[in-house]
Design an enzyme around this catalytic site. Structure first.
Site, short mmCIF file in Angstrom:
data_model
loop_
_atom_site.label_atom_id
_atom_site.label_comp_id
_atom_site.label_asym_id
_atom_site.label_seq_id
_atom_site.Cartn_x
_atom_site.Cartn_y
_atom_site.Cartn_z
N ILE A 79 -30.50 8.77 -42.02
CA ILE A 79 -29.63 7.61 -41.94
C ILE A 79 -28.24 8.09 -41.54
O ILE A 79 -27.65 8.93 -42.23
CB ILE A 79 -29.54 6.86 -43.29
CG1 ILE A 79 -30.94 6.46 -43.77
CG2 ILE A 79 -28.64 5.64 -43.14
CD1 ILE A 79 -31.68 5.52 -42.85
N LYS A 80 -27.72 7.57 -40.45
CA LYS A 80 -26.40 7.99 -39.97
C LYS A 80 -25.32 7.15 -40.62
O LYS A 80 -25.35 5.91 -40.56
CB LYS A 80 -26.31 7.86 -38.45
CG LYS A 80 -27.18 8.85 -37.70
CD LYS A 80 -27.06 8.69 -36.19
CE LYS A 80 -25.77 9.29 -35.67
NZ LYS A 80 -25.74 9.30 -34.18
#
Length: 547
Positions: A144-145
């Site tokens: 997850i960025k």
């Protein structure tokens, strides 16, 4: 470093300990089998995405159309549609990279998806979105960025504590990088206290590269002294090398050592934004200069192809002397007046704005496609052909105009307006490169013959009716100023046309075109002053002054 002499450049890069990731993802890439080929043939072991990439993906082919129309008919919202499209693509990519994930014991085989960038300043909303993405994709090799804003730091700690693997993005400064590493450590400590298995939590820290040189070079050009100009093109690599030294210092910290003993994974440095934006630099320099074992380099497709073709590796990883040289470079920047803290603050703000703009453009494209009836695109082929001709002609004119600006600046380098013209020549070159990027986004080639025609046309323009052949006369300054002013006004008209098209074409970025138009208008104002001064100087004494 030791690599096989027979290796291809990408194989050698991989053997040197650098994980090769692709900074691109589209349904075309997945459905056509191209991603599998890149994994098999080009040593790709990971994929990163962002809102700009998804906006571009939507413009490629028609593989999204049916799903979008179905979502539209079902009454779904645009945000829901964006979420469905992006998570579907990322889940598919996770499947494709699954064997790499297994083979590398979870180190690689990773796919990143970013939280909605509009939430970057909201901790709770970012955490909730990260959790929703993690649960929806439901693949162990997902990242997850989360952007490394101040609010993002809290979110990084919170989601890491929940056992979610994070790709921290949009890092520019060493101070913020240290904060990112500490946010990760806090998350690991909280995960450990909750009884989670630390070995299952992975992370990378995406340190941005090329944008640093772009912004610093812009400021160095404005300063314009020989000492300042000599520093161009060195800041991004120096910054990244010092970031790696900072990472090494963290590894010997007792706090990390305790976590490592409990099975924690290191947060690997990832070099992002490695596509070279200045054509005067080698197109692989942000890969070749950062060959450091244990790091990741995520490359756009064009950079990956360039390195595969002619990439080279440095003889050794950065040494103590290289780190010292990097620190000396920043001292030199400070001496000429560059405030690097302001540079990185500016880049973070602009990065967030660009992602938000891309997200908005993605939403606009999705909204249009959700309510498009099949068969409404008749005539688009002819329009695309006409657009290609239009842009090709402007690119040819830009090439000729750049030659004129350079010649005028060189001829008047000892005059009062010589520095002004030199600065304008640099801007005109940047504008031409920006037009080339727009053409690439629209699938239009900047063919060499077009550039050559523009160059020849400008050369022919030297045959002026001023009584001189291929040489200067007292009228040259006036005529050149008028020609340059006309060229900039034509360029501004092109930006306006593209800005109008951006209302319906998601491949065009309205925010960038607005900035280019503003700059063209400033250039026109400056050139009008140059023209008026030249006319007064040359013609002010009467008709005999022009003979």
């Amino acid at each position: 470093m030791s690599v096989s002499a027979e290796s291809s450049p990408l194989a050698a890069l991989s053997e040197a300990g650098v994980s090769v990731w692709l900074d691109d993802l589209s349904r075309e890439l997945l459905a056509g089998g191209e991603l599998k080929k890149l994994i098999a043939d080009k040593h790709v072991v990971g994929v990163t995405t962002n809102p700009t990439i998804f906006a571009s993906a939507l413009s490629k082919g028609d593989r999204y159309n049916e799903q979008l129309r179905s979502l539209g008919e079902a009454g779904g919202s645009v945000d829901d549609a964006v979420f469905a499209l992006t998570t579907d693509d990322v889940r598919h990519a996770c499947d494709v990279l699954g064997p790499v994930y297994e083979r590398t014991a979870g180190i690689d085989g990773r796919v990143s998806i970013e939280v909605d960038p509009r939430l970057a300043q909201d901790v709770d909303a970012t955490v909730a979105m990260a959790r929703k993405l993690w649960e929806t994709v439901n693949q162990p090799n997902l990242f997850i960025k989360i952007p490394a804003t101040r609010a993002g730091l809290e979110a990084i700690t919170a989601v890491t504590a929940e056992g979610i693997s994070v790709n921290v993005t949009l890092i520019f400064s060493l101070d913020r990088y240290r904060e990112v590493m500490h946010a990760y450590l806090r998350g690991l400590e909280q995960a450990q206290a909750a009884g989670r298995e630390l070995a299952d939590i992975h992370s990378v820290a995406s340190f941005f590269v090329s944008r640093v040189d772009t912004e610093v070079s812009r400021r160095l050009n404005a300063i314009g002294t020989p000492e300042a100009l000599a520093l161009k093109g060195k800041t991004a690599v120096s910054n990244a090398r010092l970031a790696f030294q900072t990472y090494e210092q963290m590894l010997v910290d007792p706090r990390w050592q305790r976590l490592a003993a409990a099975g924690a994974r290191t947060q690997r440095p990832l070099w992002a934004s490695t596509g070279v934006k200045d054509p005067s630099y080698p197109d692989t320099m942000y890969v070749s200069e950062l060959v450091i074992a244990g790091t990741v380099n995520t490359m756009p497709g064009s950079t990956l192809a360039a390195f595969a073709d002619h990439g080279t590796l440095l003889a050794h990883a950065p040494t103590v002397d290289d780190f010292a040289a990097a620190r000396a470079h920043f001292a030199a920047l400070e001496r000429v007046g560059i405030d690097f803290t302001d540079v990185t603050d500016t880049l973070e703000r602009e990065g967030l704005t660009k992602f938000e703009d891309s997200w908005s453009e993605l939403g606009e494209s999705v909204a249009r496609e959700m309510h498009t009836t099949p068969g409404t695109q008749d005539g688009e082929s002819e329009s695309a052909e006409l657009l290609a001709i239009y842009l090709g002609d402007h690119y040819a004119a830009a090439t000729g105009g750049l030659e004129l600006f350079r010649r005028a600046a060189d001829a008047r380098k000892d005059q009062e307006d010589g520095r002004t013209l030199a600065d304008l020549a640099d801007q005109v070159e940047e504008d031409r490169d920006a037009l080339a990027m727009v053409m690439t986004d629209l699938g239009v080639s900047t063919t060499q013959y077009k550039a050559a025609l523009g160059w020849l046309a400008e050369k022919a323009g030297r045959l002026k009716t001023n009584g001189h052949l291929f040489s200067r006369s007292p009228l040259s300054d006036v005529l050149e100023a008028e020609a340059m002013l006309a060229g900039v006004q034509g360029k501004a008209a092109c930006w306006r046309t593209l800005r109008d098209l951006a209302q319906t074409d998601s491949r065009l970025r309205a925010h960038d075109l607005d900035a280019l138009l503003d700059r063209a208008e400033r250039q026109s104002t400056t050139l009008e002053q140059v023209r008026a001064t030249a006319a007064a100087r040359t013609l002010g004494s009467g008709p005999t002054a022009a003979r």
